[in-house]
Design a protein around this motif. Sequence first.
Motif, mmCIF file in Angstrom:
data_model
loop_
_atom_site.group_PDB
_atom_site.id
_atom_site.type_symbol
_atom_site.label_atom_id
_atom_site.label_comp_id
_atom_site.label_asym_id
_atom_site.label_seq_id
_atom_site.Cartn_x
_atom_site.Cartn_y
_atom_site.Cartn_z
ATOM 1 N N GLU A 198 0.845 -1.196 0.000
ATOM 2 C CA GLU A 198 0.000 0.000 0.000
ATOM 3 C C GLU A 198 0.877 1.242 0.000
ATOM 4 O O GLU A 198 1.857 1.326 0.750
ATOM 5 N N ILE A 199 0.510 2.205 -0.854
ATOM 6 C CA ILE A 199 1.209 3.492 -0.927
ATOM 7 C C ILE A 199 0.211 4.582 -0.583
ATOM 8 O O ILE A 199 -0.824 4.710 -1.236
ATOM 9 N N ASN A 200 0.496 5.355 0.448
ATOM 10 C CA ASN A 200 -0.373 6.480 0.817
ATOM 11 C C ASN A 200 0.424 7.753 0.997
ATOM 12 O O ASN A 200 0.078 8.614 1.805
ATOM 13 N N ILE A 230 -3.094 2.017 -3.920
ATOM 14 C CA ILE A 230 -2.633 3.401 -3.763
ATOM 15 C C ILE A 230 -3.828 4.240 -3.339
ATOM 16 O O ILE A 230 -4.787 4.395 -4.107
ATOM 17 N N ILE A 242 2.036 10.351 -8.139
ATOM 18 C CA ILE A 242 2.466 8.957 -8.023
ATOM 19 C C ILE A 242 2.834 8.440 -9.416
ATOM 20 O O ILE A 242 2.108 8.664 -10.385
ATOM 21 N N ILE A 265 -6.230 2.103 -7.489
ATOM 22 C CA ILE A 265 -5.840 3.481 -7.188
ATOM 23 C C ILE A 265 -7.083 4.288 -6.843
ATOM 24 O O ILE A 265 -8.070 4.259 -7.588
#
Length: 303
Positions: A198-200, A230, A242, A265
């Motif tokens: 996970e990218i936050n 994301i 991103i 996303i």
Amino acid sequence: TTLISPGLLVIALILGNWIIAGIIACWLILTRCLYLLMVFWGRPSILKLVHLPVMLFTQWWTALIKIFTRMNLSQQKWTNRHGNKKGSKNKLTWGQQVQKKSSQFLLYTQMCSFIIFLCWQWGMIQIGQDLPSWWKTRQLIAQPIPTTVVQAIDYGIVPNDGKDDAKALQTLINNLPQTGVVEVRLPIGEIELFQPLEINRSQTLIVGEGTQGTILHSYLKPPVSTVLKIQPKSSQDSLIGIELRDFAIKAAHSDFNQLASSIHIEELQKGILRNLSLQVGQKSALTLVETNNMRVEYVATGI
């Protein structure tokens, strides 16, 4: 000055400020009606309703003609008879060309100044604040934002070792600096994922060594829905900047190809997906929710 009131009326209508628009319209009608009453006072002619719109049109159109005429005097026959005779084929001299261009410049400058004055009077712009802010923003945009490059292999992400790399990669992403552009470079080889990523964080770049070079092998099964998600930490926020490029996402074998998507996303403004191979996803390999200004280039989906 004749055009100030209709100019403010147009701005009020554009902004949807109906109360102010109504006040200006009532003022225009009242003052012009009083003027017409004084003109027709004591005359045998009868004042009719059509006289009001005719008067408004005449005043505003005459004002525009006066402005255009004063800014283009060099082109008028009565001021330049020697250069505008009927049938004359003489070209304009250098001095006449300068006069013509100068007149056009003054015309356009006054038109722009008049529009800026109306917006300033209405409060749409604050010259003392907006100009310094615009100049500062322009300088910031002109300066390239430095990118910090992080090699994932230096943080325990070792390809082709048969061990889970998801935990180390997620820890690396979570511990990135809070601000600035950061590029995480994935090594060549197969990176095993036994848990989703996970990218936050905004301004994050995940870059591999090509779809045949860097492969994220998924060992995930439902109820997990996606390999890489994301999204911002809070539903009230949004992410920006991103970029994902030059890697592939594949299922380790057919038993692990039961997820809904490879990449999901949400709430992303201005993102880039380039040169990706997404081979995990029963419904759609790539899902975008509430995203804007996305650039998707050379993204292959399916087996």
